[in-house]
Design an enzyme around this catalytic site. Structure first.
Site, PDB file in Angstrom:
ATOM      1  N   CYS A 114     -11.729  -1.973  -2.910  1.00  0.00           N
ATOM      2  CA  CYS A 114     -11.251  -0.975  -1.958  1.00  0.00           C
ATOM      3  C   CYS A 114      -9.936  -0.341  -2.430  1.00  0.00           C
ATOM      4  O   CYS A 114      -9.822   0.045  -3.591  1.00  0.00           O
ATOM      5  CB  CYS A 114     -11.128  -1.619  -0.571  1.00  0.00           C
ATOM      6  SG  CYS A 114     -11.005  -0.460   0.800  1.00  0.00           S
ATOM      7  N   ASN A 115      -8.947  -0.231  -1.572  1.00  0.00           N
ATOM      8  CA  ASN A 115      -7.710   0.450  -1.938  1.00  0.00           C
ATOM      9  C   ASN A 115      -6.942  -0.246  -3.058  1.00  0.00           C
ATOM     10  O   ASN A 115      -6.102   0.381  -3.710  1.00  0.00           O
ATOM     11  CB  ASN A 115      -6.806   0.598  -0.714  1.00  0.00           C
ATOM     12  CG  ASN A 115      -7.211   1.764   0.162  1.00  0.00           C
ATOM     13  OD1 ASN A 115      -7.902   2.680  -0.287  1.00  0.00           O
ATOM     14  ND2 ASN A 115      -6.791   1.754   1.416  1.00  0.00           N
TER      15      ASN A 115
END
Length: 210
Positions: A114-115
Site C-alpha cells: 500500500c502506501n
C-alpha cells in the site's frame, strides 16, 4: 520439532500511527504458527517496531505496544515489513530511511504494501527493481523531490518480488502474504499455495504432501 522462541529469526513489522491492520493479519499469524490448520512450529517470530517505540494505533482502533524503537532494533532480523496506512507521508518517516538502506545492504528481505510502496518509490528504492504500488499516478503525485525514475520497472499487478524487495498494492494482502512466506521458505510451496487458496476462496484445500 521444538523450536525455542529465543532461537527464532525475527520478522520485523514497521508500524506507523493509522497503520492498516488488515494488511498484516494473515502474515503475522502464518509467521508465528505456520500455514496449516493445526498450530505449527516455525523458525520465525513476528515482532513490531515504531519510530520512537511508543504505542501506535491502527485505522481499526487496535493499539500496539511495539517490541522495538528504531534505536533499539537488533541487526539480526530476517525481514523488514512496511505496513501501509495514512501516515507514510509524514515528515517523521524520513527517520526510517537509514533502516531500509541498511536492510537492503545486508541482503535482507524488504517487503512493503500500500502506501509504504509509494514511500519506497519516492525515496529512490524502486528505481532499478521491478515493483508495483497502489497506482503509478499516486507515486508521481507524491514524488515532490523527483527521486522516482523507475517508471519502466512498474508492473500493474497485485504483488511483485524482485531483488529482495517485495511490493504489493493495498488490495492484495493475501498475495503479499503468500509472496513473503515463499521468500522466507516458511514451508513448502504446495502448502503455502494451499493456505493462500483456503483464505482467498474460503475452501479448504488439503495438500497430498506429507
Amino acid at each position: 520439532m521444538n523450536i525455542q522462541s529465543g532461537s527464532k529469526k525475527e520478522v520485523i513489522f514497521l508500524l506507523l500511527n493509522q497503520f492498516a491492520d488488515f494488511e498484516m493479519a494473515y502474515l503475522t499469524s502464518a509467521i508465528n504458527i505456520g500455514v496449516e490448520i493445526e498450530r505449527q512450529q516455525t523458525p520465525y517470530i513476528a515482532k513490531t517496531v515504531s519510530i520512537d517505540g511508543r504505542i501506535v494505533q491502527s485505522i481499526g482502533g487496535i493499539k500496539v505496544v511495539p517490541d522495538y524503537s528504531l534505536a533499539t532494533l537488533p541487526e539480526n532480523y530476517a525481514a523488514l515489513v512496511l505496513i501501509g496506512g495514512y501516515d507514510w507521508f509524514n515528515p517523521d518517516t524520513k527517520k526510517i530511511l537509514p533502516l531500509i538502506s541498511a536492510s537492503l545492504r545486508a541482503n535482507k528481505i524488504v517487503a512493503a504494501i500500500c502506501n509504504a510502496t509509494v514511500f519506497l518509490a519516492i525515496n529512490g528504492f524502486l528505481n532499478k527493481v521491478k515493483h508495483t504500488s497502489n497506482a503509478l499516478d499516486l507515486i508521481v503525485k507524491y514524488d515532490t523531490e523527483n527521486q522516482y525514475v523507475g517508471h519502466s520497472y512498474y508492473m500493474q499487478q497485485p504483488v511483485v518480488d524482485d531483488h529482495n524487495i517485495i511490493t504489493a498494492n493495498g488490495f492484495a494482502s493475501l498475495e503479499f502474504t503468500k509472496q513473503l512466506l515463499l521468500a522466507l521458505h516458511i514451508d513448502s510451496k504446495e502448502k503455502i499455495e494451499a493456505y493462500y487458496h483456503f483464505f482467498k476462496y474460503g475452501l479448504y484445500c488439503r495438500t497430498t504432501e506429507k
